[in-house]
Design an enzyme around this catalytic site. Structure first.
Site, short mmCIF file in Angstrom:
data_model
loop_
_atom_site.label_atom_id
_atom_site.label_comp_id
_atom_site.label_asym_id
_atom_site.label_seq_id
_atom_site.Cartn_x
_atom_site.Cartn_y
_atom_site.Cartn_z
N ALA A 1 8.10 27.25 -5.56
CA ALA A 1 8.58 26.85 -4.24
C ALA A 1 8.15 25.45 -3.79
CB ALA A 1 8.14 27.87 -3.19
N CYS B 1 15.73 19.17 -11.22
CA CYS B 1 16.05 17.82 -10.74
C CYS B 1 16.04 16.89 -11.95
CB CYS B 1 15.05 17.37 -9.68
SG CYS B 1 15.58 15.85 -8.86
#
Length: 470
Positions: A277, A398
């Site tokens: 997270a 990413c």
């Protein structure tokens, strides 16, 4: 590096920029000495120095610009110094990099760029360092940026090395980008992507759905239904006034969270897990979406400092989000069949965020990819184990590197041997977005969605949705 331009005129007065140069220089030193992250360190350094807005902007341009084009500047410095950069004192080298950036990519007056960079070298390494820096930078200043680029072109050993020097990307990175673009039939977009990586991104913000309104004067983003950009100025007053329901967040990050929350209608009572997270931006979006749909959300982040950021990120959402601090692999596998939706925002090379983390392109190595891909595969496997029948995992990186995206998913599909099905993430994003998104079908026929800085104005997020068979 920009092309030739008229000789620069002096800033007036250039002495006001001295504190900004010190802040930029100390940021470079921390990045290279302590593996610090410029995007985290620089704002704090600017605050401690009490820089006025103009000087803060200068410090940001100097630090980020120097880090973005470091490889190109190192080639120029090596040629001017007639020695490799690994034979130059690191503290002096950072002063030279800062000076080279001002000489070759800004309109700062040559004498100011040289003199103040020499002063930094003197503070770091005494008179000897200052004399060396002065000689090298005066040699750099004698030629235009275009002349230096032509010299580097002539010295390059391959077309890819030449392209890497022109666009300040390591060769292995640009080759990985080319392969990822070619997987969509878009290899001809490589230079546009490299150019986009070298431009400072606009500050994009999110008004958490159901909890905050987009300011009337703000510019809506193209795709996220709750993304916006301010016309300029400090976003902190807007953030503070919203008590945690408005935050700075890249549009790609917003869309990645929405891909999971809106892939199917939410049923009250669903249990969701954000497995990796930190720092919590996607967690906050999921929390707002879970609140609206009557679902619960748990989060996990193994690094305590990042777990604290997650707790702060969800503080503005009136939903209890417990945050555990465990290895994600054990956290997921000890709860088999428990969750209806799991986000795996996997640790990755971060090559998709080079606009915002300019040092990453020089810090990462090709050898990092294999170890990360192994970890990514283990996290994805654990997340699939944690899914209830019919549950969905969003696997997000990413990074567009195919070894971290398509290959990891293909390995998981083989390991689960028909027990998971891939959903069409592109169709999900089309349904969630405000406007149509240019997301070509990969040549492998998968449902993966790949966002790009040059095409979408976001980080290069890769998003895959996998559903466990009922």
């Amino acid at each position: 590096m920009s092309g030739p331009h008229p000789r620069r005129r002096a800033r007036s007065p250039h002495t006001r920029a001295q504190p900004a140069r010190h802040v930029a220089y100390e940021t470079l030193r921390a990045v290279h000495e302590s593996d610090a992250y410029a995007n985290l360190l620089l704002p704090r350094a600017i605050g401690r120095a009490g820089l006025a807005p103009a000087d803060a902007a200068l410090a940001t341009e100097l630090a980020y610009g120097t880090l973005r084009k470091q490889g190109t500047y190192d080639a120029v410095i090596a040629a001017a110094a007639e020695r490799s950069v690994d034979r130059i004192d690191p503290a002096v080298l950072d002063a030279l990099r800062l000076g080279a950036h001002q000489l070759l990519s800004t309109r700062v007056a040559s004498h100011a760029a040289v003199n103040e960079s020499v002063a930094l070298a003197r503070e770091a390494a005494g008179a000897g360092g200052a004399g060396f820096a002065n000689a090298v930078l005066r040699r750099v200043s004698r030629d235009t940026p275009g002349e230096w680029m032509a010299r580097l072109d002539a010295q390059a050993r391959s077309d890819d090395e030449r392209l890497g020097l022109r666009h300040a990307h390591p060769v292995w990175v640009l080759r990985a980008f080319r392969r990822a673009l070619a997987a969509e039939g878009r290899a001809d977009e490589l230079e546009a992507l490299l150019d986009a990586d070298n431009r400072s991104p606009a500050v994009t913000m999110a008004a958490l759905p159901g909890l905050a309104r987009i300011p009337d004067a703000a510019e809506r983003t193209a795709y996220s239904p709750f993304g916006f950009r301010l016309g300029g100025g400090d976003p902190e007053p807007v953030i503070a006034a919203a008590a945690g329901a408005v935050r700075v967040q890249d549009e790609g990050s917003q869309l990645a969270a929405l891909a999971l929350s809106r892939c199917l209608p939410v049923r009250a009572g669903e249990r969701w897990l954000d497995l990796c997270a930190g720092p919590g931006g996607k967690t906050a979006v999921l929390a707002a979406e879970a609140l609206a749909g009557g679902a619960s959300l748990e989060a996990n982040e193994p690094v305590p400092a990042r777990a604290a950021l997650v707790r702060g990120s969800v503080a503005g959402v009136p939903l209890d989000v417990p945050v555990t601090e465990e290895d994600g692999r054990s956290r997921a596998t000890r709860s088999p069949g428990r969750y209806d939706r799991v986000l795996v925002d996997a640790p990755c090379t971060g090559l998709g965020a080079l606009r915002r983390r300019p040092e990453a392109r020089w810090r990462k190595q090709p050898s990092d990819v294999a170890a990360l891909a192994a970890l990514q595969g283990e996290l994805l496997d654990a997340a699939l184990t944690a899914l209830a029948p019919g549950g969905i995992v969003a696997y997000v990186t990413c990074s567009p590197h195919l070894a971290e995206t398509a290959a990891v998913v293909a390995d998981a599909a083989r390991a689960w041997d028909g027990r998971v099905q891939e959903l069409d993430a592109r169709a999900v994003l089309h349904g969630a977005a405000r406007h149509p998104i240019d997301l070509p079908t990969p040549r492998d026929g998968s449902g993966r969605a790949q966002l790009w800085p040059h095409r979408h104005g976001s980080d290069a997020m890769s998003i895959t949705l996998l559903r466990r068979d009922p």
